[in-house]
Scaffold this motif. Structure first.
Motif, PDB file in Angstrom:
ATOM      1  N   ILE A 230      34.512  58.957  41.420  1.00 15.96           N
ATOM      2  CA  ILE A 230      35.585  58.607  40.479  1.00 15.96           C
ATOM      3  C   ILE A 230      36.695  57.808  41.152  1.00 15.96           C
ATOM      4  O   ILE A 230      37.083  56.732  40.687  1.00 15.96           O
ATOM      5  CB  ILE A 230      36.145  59.877  39.816  1.00 15.96           C
ATOM      6  N   VAL A 231      37.226  58.321  42.276  1.00 12.65           N
ATOM      7  CA  VAL A 231      38.306  57.608  42.962  1.00 12.65           C
ATOM      8  C   VAL A 231      37.782  56.298  43.548  1.00 12.65           C
ATOM      9  O   VAL A 231      38.470  55.273  43.528  1.00 12.65           O
ATOM     10  CB  VAL A 231      38.937  58.489  44.057  1.00 12.65           C
ATOM     11  N   GLY A 232      36.548  56.323  44.067  1.00 11.28           N
ATOM     12  CA  GLY A 232      35.948  55.092  44.578  1.00 11.28           C
ATOM     13  C   GLY A 232      35.815  54.033  43.498  1.00 11.28           C
ATOM     14  O   GLY A 232      36.057  52.843  43.743  1.00 11.28           O
ATOM     15  N   GLN A 233      35.463  54.452  42.281  1.00 12.77           N
ATOM     16  CA  GLN A 233      35.336  53.514  41.169  1.00 12.77           C
ATOM     17  C   GLN A 233      36.694  52.951  40.774  1.00 12.77           C
ATOM     18  O   GLN A 233      36.817  51.758  40.448  1.00 12.77           O
ATOM     19  CB  GLN A 233      34.686  54.219  39.962  1.00 12.77           C
ATOM     20  N   ILE A 234      37.740  53.795  40.814  1.00 15.07           N
ATOM     21  CA  ILE A 234      39.099  53.323  40.516  1.00 15.07           C
ATOM     22  C   ILE A 234      39.507  52.246  41.509  1.00 15.07           C
ATOM     23  O   ILE A 234      40.066  51.201  41.141  1.00 15.07           O
ATOM     24  CB  ILE A 234      40.101  54.496  40.550  1.00 15.07           C
ATOM     25  N   VAL A 235      39.219  52.475  42.792  1.00 13.84           N
ATOM     26  CA  VAL A 235      39.559  51.493  43.830  1.00 13.84           C
ATOM     27  C   VAL A 235      38.824  50.181  43.579  1.00 13.84           C
ATOM     28  O   VAL A 235      39.419  49.091  43.651  1.00 13.84           O
ATOM     29  CB  VAL A 235      39.222  52.045  45.235  1.00 13.84           C
ATOM     30  N   LYS A 236      37.530  50.252  43.267  1.00 11.37           N
ATOM     31  CA  LYS A 236      36.746  49.036  43.026  1.00 11.37           C
ATOM     32  C   LYS A 236      37.289  48.253  41.826  1.00 11.37           C
ATOM     33  O   LYS A 236      37.409  47.017  41.872  1.00 11.37           O
ATOM     34  CB  LYS A 236      35.283  49.404  42.785  1.00 11.37           C
ATOM     35  N   GLU A 237      37.623  48.960  40.744  1.00  7.44           N
ATOM     36  CA  GLU A 237      38.127  48.282  39.549  1.00  7.44           C
ATOM     37  C   GLU A 237      39.469  47.625  39.808  1.00  7.44           C
ATOM     38  O   GLU A 237      39.747  46.535  39.319  1.00  7.44           O
ATOM     39  CB  GLU A 237      38.224  49.290  38.400  1.00  7.44           C
ATOM     40  N   LYS A 239      40.540  46.513  42.666  1.00  6.67           N
ATOM     41  CA  LYS A 239      40.304  45.334  43.502  1.00  6.67           C
ATOM     42  C   LYS A 239      39.894  44.141  42.640  1.00  6.67           C
ATOM     43  O   LYS A 239      40.317  43.005  42.880  1.00  6.67           O
ATOM     44  CB  LYS A 239      39.216  45.626  44.538  1.00  6.67           C
ATOM     45  N   LYS A 240      39.088  44.405  41.611  1.00  3.57           N
ATOM     46  CA  LYS A 240      38.616  43.328  40.736  1.00  3.57           C
ATOM     47  C   LYS A 240      39.745  42.728  39.915  1.00  3.57           C
ATOM     48  O   LYS A 240      39.805  41.523  39.707  1.00  3.57           O
ATOM     49  CB  LYS A 240      37.531  43.865  39.793  1.00  3.57           C
ATOM     50  N   CYS A 241      40.673  43.601  39.429  1.00  2.00           N
ATOM     51  CA  CYS A 241      41.726  43.110  38.537  1.00  2.00           C
ATOM     52  C   CYS A 241      42.981  42.694  39.293  1.00  2.00           C
ATOM     53  O   CYS A 241      44.038  42.513  38.694  1.00  2.00           O
ATOM     54  CB  CYS A 241      42.059  44.148  37.476  1.00  2.00           C
ATOM     55  N   GLY A 242      42.906  42.578  40.592  1.00  2.00           N
ATOM     56  CA  GLY A 242      44.053  42.112  41.363  1.00  2.00           C
ATOM     57  C   GLY A 242      45.104  43.155  41.609  1.00  2.00           C
ATOM     58  O   GLY A 242      46.237  42.830  41.953  1.00  2.00           O
ATOM     59  N   ASP A 243      44.772  44.443  41.406  1.00  2.00           N
ATOM     60  CA  ASP A 243      45.572  45.626  41.701  1.00  2.00           C
ATOM     61  C   ASP A 243      46.942  45.660  41.030  1.00  2.00           C
ATOM     62  O   ASP A 243      47.844  46.380  41.444  1.00  2.00           O
ATOM     63  CB  ASP A 243      45.700  45.823  43.224  1.00  2.00           C
ATOM     64  N   LYS A 244      47.167  44.900  39.932  1.00  2.00           N
ATOM     65  CA  LYS A 244      48.421  44.984  39.186  1.00  2.00           C
ATOM     66  C   LYS A 244      48.188  45.780  37.907  1.00  2.00           C
ATOM     67  O   LYS A 244      47.251  45.522  37.153  1.00  2.00           O
ATOM     68  CB  LYS A 244      48.945  43.588  38.830  1.00  2.00           C
ATOM     69  N   ILE A 245      49.068  46.739  37.646  1.00  2.77           N
ATOM     70  CA  ILE A 245      48.898  47.593  36.470  1.00  2.77           C
ATOM     71  C   ILE A 245      50.211  47.708  35.727  1.00  2.77           C
ATOM     72  O   ILE A 245      51.186  47.035  36.039  1.00  2.77           O
ATOM     73  CB  ILE A 245      48.380  48.985  36.871  1.00  2.77           C
ATOM     74  N   ASN A 246      50.270  48.602  34.754  1.00  2.00           N
ATOM     75  CA  ASN A 246      51.410  48.685  33.845  1.00  2.00           C
ATOM     76  C   ASN A 246      52.739  48.958  34.524  1.00  2.00           C
ATOM     77  O   ASN A 246      53.777  48.534  34.054  1.00  2.00           O
ATOM     78  CB  ASN A 246      51.150  49.780  32.791  1.00  2.00           C
ATOM     79  N   ASN A 247      52.764  49.701  35.614  1.00  2.00           N
ATOM     80  CA  ASN A 247      54.039  50.027  36.243  1.00  2.00           C
ATOM     81  C   ASN A 247      54.461  48.982  37.280  1.00  2.00           C
ATOM     82  O   ASN A 247      55.301  49.252  38.123  1.00  2.00           O
ATOM     83  CB  ASN A 247      53.993  51.421  36.889  1.00  2.00           C
ATOM     84  N   GLY A 248      53.883  47.773  37.208  1.00  2.00           N
ATOM     85  CA  GLY A 248      54.299  46.701  38.094  1.00  2.00           C
ATOM     86  C   GLY A 248      53.728  46.784  39.488  1.00  2.00           C
ATOM     87  O   GLY A 248      54.242  46.134  40.404  1.00  2.00           O
ATOM     88  N   ALA A 255      49.954  49.452  46.890  1.00  2.00           N
ATOM     89  CA  ALA A 255      50.477  49.170  48.227  1.00  2.00           C
ATOM     90  C   ALA A 255      49.357  49.088  49.253  1.00  2.00           C
ATOM     91  O   ALA A 255      49.363  48.210  50.127  1.00  2.00           O
ATOM     92  CB  ALA A 255      51.484  50.253  48.620  1.00  2.00           C
ATOM     93  N   LEU A 256      48.365  49.995  49.152  1.00  2.00           N
ATOM     94  CA  LEU A 256      47.251  49.976  50.099  1.00  2.00           C
ATOM     95  C   LEU A 256      46.410  48.714  49.948  1.00  2.00           C
ATOM     96  O   LEU A 256      45.962  48.122  50.936  1.00  2.00           O
ATOM     97  CB  LEU A 256      46.368  51.217  49.896  1.00  2.00           C
ATOM     98  N   LEU A 257      46.193  48.282  48.702  1.00  2.00           N
ATOM     99  CA  LEU A 257      45.376  47.088  48.469  1.00  2.00           C
ATOM    100  C   LEU A 257      46.097  45.815  48.880  1.00  2.00           C
ATOM    101  O   LEU A 257      45.449  44.792  49.142  1.00  2.00           O
ATOM    102  CB  LEU A 257      44.989  47.017  46.992  1.00  2.00           C
ATOM    103  N   ALA A 258      47.427  45.851  48.931  1.00  2.00           N
ATOM    104  CA  ALA A 258      48.211  44.662  49.286  1.00  2.00           C
ATOM    105  C   ALA A 258      48.491  44.558  50.783  1.00  2.00           C
ATOM    106  O   ALA A 258      49.158  43.617  51.215  1.00  2.00           O
ATOM    107  CB  ALA A 258      49.531  44.676  48.513  1.00  2.00           C
ATOM    108  N   LEU A 259      47.988  45.498  51.579  1.00  2.00           N
ATOM    109  CA  LEU A 259      48.245  45.474  53.012  1.00  2.00           C
ATOM    110  C   LEU A 259      47.584  44.257  53.664  1.00  2.00           C
ATOM    111  O   LEU A 259      46.549  43.776  53.194  1.00  2.00           O
ATOM    112  CB  LEU A 259      47.693  46.744  53.672  1.00  2.00           C
ATOM    113  N   PRO A 260      48.165  43.765  54.763  1.00  2.00           N
ATOM    114  CA  PRO A 260      47.490  42.704  55.523  1.00  2.00           C
ATOM    115  C   PRO A 260      46.117  43.180  55.987  1.00  2.00           C
ATOM    116  O   PRO A 260      45.889  44.377  56.143  1.00  2.00           O
ATOM    117  CB  PRO A 260      48.432  42.487  56.722  1.00  2.00           C
TER     118      PRO A 260
END
Length: 275
Positions: A230-237, A239-248, A255-260
């Motif tokens: 479940i959590v792995g699927q959330i991470v994959k999704e 990553k696909k949508c550019g990690d931006k969601i309703n709360n900005g 933050a983890l997906l935006a790391l260098p």
């Protein structure tokens, strides 16, 4: 008799020669002080340490597992702050639930330092906490609505359930974001995880793999598989949508997906940290 009746109990039988001043209860053969454990174990152990004059450091046995307890503030502070005790012993259930790859139980070293830096900068920084204020306000408003509804319908409210629900909602959305469709299932998984961590497991006291009489290991294996899926699927999704969601994008996953690239965690470590 010398083999069994040593200060600290059965687990210290080979070590008392090197630490003759170490004091502690003798305990039962094999079981050690396990019969003393229970909901008020901390009080019983503190009283035992006081009666033996071993408040600074007292040794005792939980089966074949050696344990040390301090009932003195100065010694406890030294233990908590000293590098000699920087690695936290981990229960079998915590290991099976991937906690040894998260900041609470990860071994001291470069990986743990990296996790601590990530948490300090991206989860608990003043800017991050300030950005999540609208989320906390929304959670509070929902709790107040539920309280008012309960008062109107029954004339009384049991706050424990409302507080637990509000706390869980705040944590889930702070960590994973507000576009969750699995919120209910994740909530049940978190609840079961807490239950498994607190359950007594014979294998923590005796190094015998077949001592799973309470089914703790079986449940941990089953739950950890669900978490990875479940959590792995959330991470994959995300990553696909550019990690931006309703709360900005103010949640921890963003933050983890935006790391260098050089600071990013592997997918398996990310799942463990988020979990």
């Amino acid at each position: 008799m010398n083999y069994w009746l040593v200060p600290g109990g059965f687990a210290w039988r080979k070590h008392h020669v090197y630490s003759p001043q170490l004091r502690g209860p003798v305990g039962w053969p094999l079981l050690g002080t396990l019969p003393l454990m229970g909901s008020l174990a901390h009080r019983r152990l503190a009283n035992t340490a006081s009666s033996l004059g071993a408040t600074r450091v007292m040794a005792f046995s939980l089966g074949t597992t050696r344990v040390i307890i301090s009932s003195h503030p100065d010694t406890a502070r030294e233990i908590l702050s000293g590098s000699s005790f920087s690695d936290r012993p981990i229960k079998e259930s915590a290991r099976l639930l991937m906690f040894e790859r998260a900041i609470g139980f990860a071994p001291s070293g470069k990986y743990w330092s990296h996790l601590r830096r990530l948490a300090a900068n991206h989860m608990f920084s003043p800017r991050r906490i300030s950005c999540l204020e609208p989320l906390r306000q929304l959670v509070v408003d929902e709790m107040l609505v539920e309280i008012n509804k309960g008062m109107e319908e029954k004339g009384f409210v049991e706050l424990r359930g409302i507080l637990q629900k509000g706390s869980l909602s705040n944590i889930l959305e702070s960590v994973l974001g507000s576009s969750l469709v699995e919120k209910g299932e994740l909530g049940l998984m978190v609840k079961e995880g807490y239950e498994l961590i607190t359950m007594f497991n014979w294998e923590d006291c005796f190094p015998l793999r077949f001592l799973d009489f309470l089914g703790v290991k079986r449940r941990c294996h089953k739950l950890s598989t669900k978490v990875r899926n479940i959590v792995g699927q959330i991470v994959k999704e995300r990553k696909k949508c550019g990690d931006k969601i309703n709360n900005g994008g103010n949640d921890f996953l963003s933050a983890l997906l935006a790391l260098p690239k050089e600071d990013q965690l592997s997918d398996s470590d990310m799942v463990a940290v988020l979990w």
